[in-house]
Design an enzyme around this catalytic site. Structure first.
Site, PDB file in Angstrom:
ATOM      1  CB  SER A  29    -113.595  63.665  16.743  1.00 30.56           C
ATOM      2  OG  SER A  29    -112.529  63.801  17.672  1.00 30.56           O
ATOM      3  CB  SER A  34    -110.375  66.293  17.280  1.00 25.76           C
ATOM      4  OG  SER A  34    -110.375  65.552  16.090  1.00 25.76           O
ATOM      5  CE  LYS A  73    -113.340  63.194  21.202  1.00 23.32           C
ATOM      6  NZ  LYS A  73    -112.257  63.710  20.337  1.00 23.32           N
TER       7      LYS A  73
END
Length: 476
Positions: free
Chosen positions: A151, A175, A76
């Site tokens: 997210s 998330s 990420k």
């Protein structure tokens, strides 16, 4: 080369000399190129991934390869990787190149995992749909008109669309688990402090955890056992020994399982998700487990508590991004004050600015006791209630999300509706306990449904074993 469904298949293929790491990387690079429109990757590390693959191939031939040799991973865009750009999907960190590698990423590399690129996400991890990003939204590979969740949406879609074997995301309030539910994957949030946060760009420091996306529980457990454990660079990380999670997946004993009445009876819960959750609970009863309904009277306070505390921490953490030392600096400033104001106004997106302002408000002298102090007390109550429950029961089972993947733009004009997407995931985050989301069938439109399991702190081994067991009994 056919699609790999698990890391075991990759290892078998390498052992049989049917392929090598370089070919595996090229296979994923081709998939990334073919499915570039999904926008999962912000940057692909083609050259460094191929160089890594060659080194790992040499180690395999020499018999010195680590336990993740052949696993291709994405990370990420909030995790630092030395000499590679990282910008938390924000304009304010435009062009920033990391000088060091996050501990979790380094541990993967040390076990010969190959890092293939960085993955799109909501800006600074703030969002539930992966629409709040300077790199443009990520598309759900099952239905490109729908969100992948956030997210860590890019991390989810990268595994969902077969662009890498597994991926790292971060979970502050759901998330990893929420996008795992929306994309039909396994997603884990470990106990707070189980995995070092060194090299993770902070959103809310007392909530942030690094989690894992995979297609099956075993791969997830394997990655978690590699990245977990002590780290001299992080004073908050636990020094507890890390079990070999992937070797402890046998689940035999009858379990005591609680489900929260308020989650099943929630008005926000989609009927098909309720039906699938109750089906699993009934199946567990048939298998001889003790399944009980319990009251969770604090459910309505979990989300407000989470958002008061995380926005306060975000306000503090994001104050360092001011255009002075690194990242974006406004070209429109005429003095020091305007440089600060314009840099932050132009550099941060709308959702990040909203949360900074909320956090600054609850931390202000007039409202500190009314909001922040009170939220800390309620957090303690939620944590104690959850831990008491987990001392009586082995697991808490509930839906991961109130709905399946919604369409782009559906909640864009209503931040509160968007925040409600975290309704069932924030309890584990507020309490600091580990949780996992596993696939639990599909709704009437063929969209994946997630089932969430929570257990007590540092019981990831039991969590993985039970999750693996659940996936097997669901297949019967």
């Amino acid at each position: 080369m056919e699609k790999f469904h698990s890391f075991d298949e990759i290892k078998q293929s390498l052992e049989n000399k049917e392929t090598d790491c370089k070919a595996i990387v090229n296979y994923y690079l081709k998939n990334i190129q073919t499915k570039a429109h999904l926008n999962a990757f912000v940057e692909v590390y083609e050259q460094s991934a191929l160089e890594q693959a060659e080194k790992v191939d040499q180690k395999i031939q020499a018999g010195t390869a680590g336990k993740l040799a052949g696993m291709v991973m994405g990370i990420k865009d909030v995790l630092c990787y030395a000499d590679h750009e990282v910008n938390a999907s924000s304009k304010i960190l435009e062009g920033f190149q990391s000088q060091f590698t996050a501990t979790a990423v380094q541990k993967l590399i040390d076990e010969d995992a190959i890092i293939i690129g960085r993955l799109n996400c909501d800006e600074f991890g703030m969002g539930s749909s992966n629409e709040n990003t300077v790199h443009g939204k990520v598309l759900n590979a099952l239905d490109e008109e729908r969100v992948p969740g956030g997210s860590s949406g890019g991390s989810a879609v990268a595994v969902q669309a077969n662009l890498c074997t597994t991926s790292l995301g971060t979970d502050t309030g759901g998330s990893v688990r929420q996008p795992a539910a929306f994309t039909g994957l396994v997603g884990t949030k470990p106990t707070y402090s189980r995995v070092s946060r060194f090299g993770l760009i902070a959103y809310a420091s007392s909530f942030d955890t690094i989690g894992v996306f995979s297609r099956n529980v075993k791969d997830n457990a394997l990655v978690m056992e590699v990245i977990a454990g002590q780290d001299d660079n992080d004073s908050t990380v636990s020094r507890k020994e890390v079990p070999q999670y992937s070797q402890l997946l046998d689940f035999k004993k009858p379990a005591k399982i609680a489900y929260l009445k308020e989650t099943i009876e929630s008005e926000a819960l989609q009927p098909e998700i309720k039906e699938h959750t109750l089906d699993v609970l009934n199946k567990l009863k048939e298998e001889g487990h003790q399944v009980e309904e319990v009251d969770f009277p604090l459910l309505e306070y979990v989300l407000p508590t989470y958002y008061i505390l995380t926005t306060a921490e975000a306000s503090s953490n994001l104050s360092r991004f001011d255009g002075v030392k690194y990242g974006y600096r406004t070209p429109n400033a005429h003095n020091l004050e305007s440089m600060y104001k314009l840099t932050r106004s132009e550099g941060f997106g709308e959702e990040v600015k909203r949360r900074i302002m909320l956090g600054t408000f609850v931390l202000s002298a007039s409202y500190y006791d009314a909001y922040f102090t009170k939220a800390q007390k309620v957090r303690r109550l939620i944590k104690e209630f959850t831990e008491d429950l987990l001392n009586k029961f082995d697991y808490i089972v509930m839906p991961t999300t109130p709905s399946t993947a919604f369409k782009f733009g559906e909640h864009s004009d209503d931040p509160v509706a968007m925040y409600l997407e975290d309704l069932f995931t924030v309890q584990a985050s507020v309490s600091g306990v580990p949780a996992i989301s596993i696939p639990n069938g599909k709704d009437n439109q063929g969209l994946p449904i997630g089932l969430q399991v929570i257990t007590n702190s540092f019981k990831e081994a039991e969590l993985f074993a039970f999750a693996d067991y659940l996936t097997k009994i669901k297949e019967q």
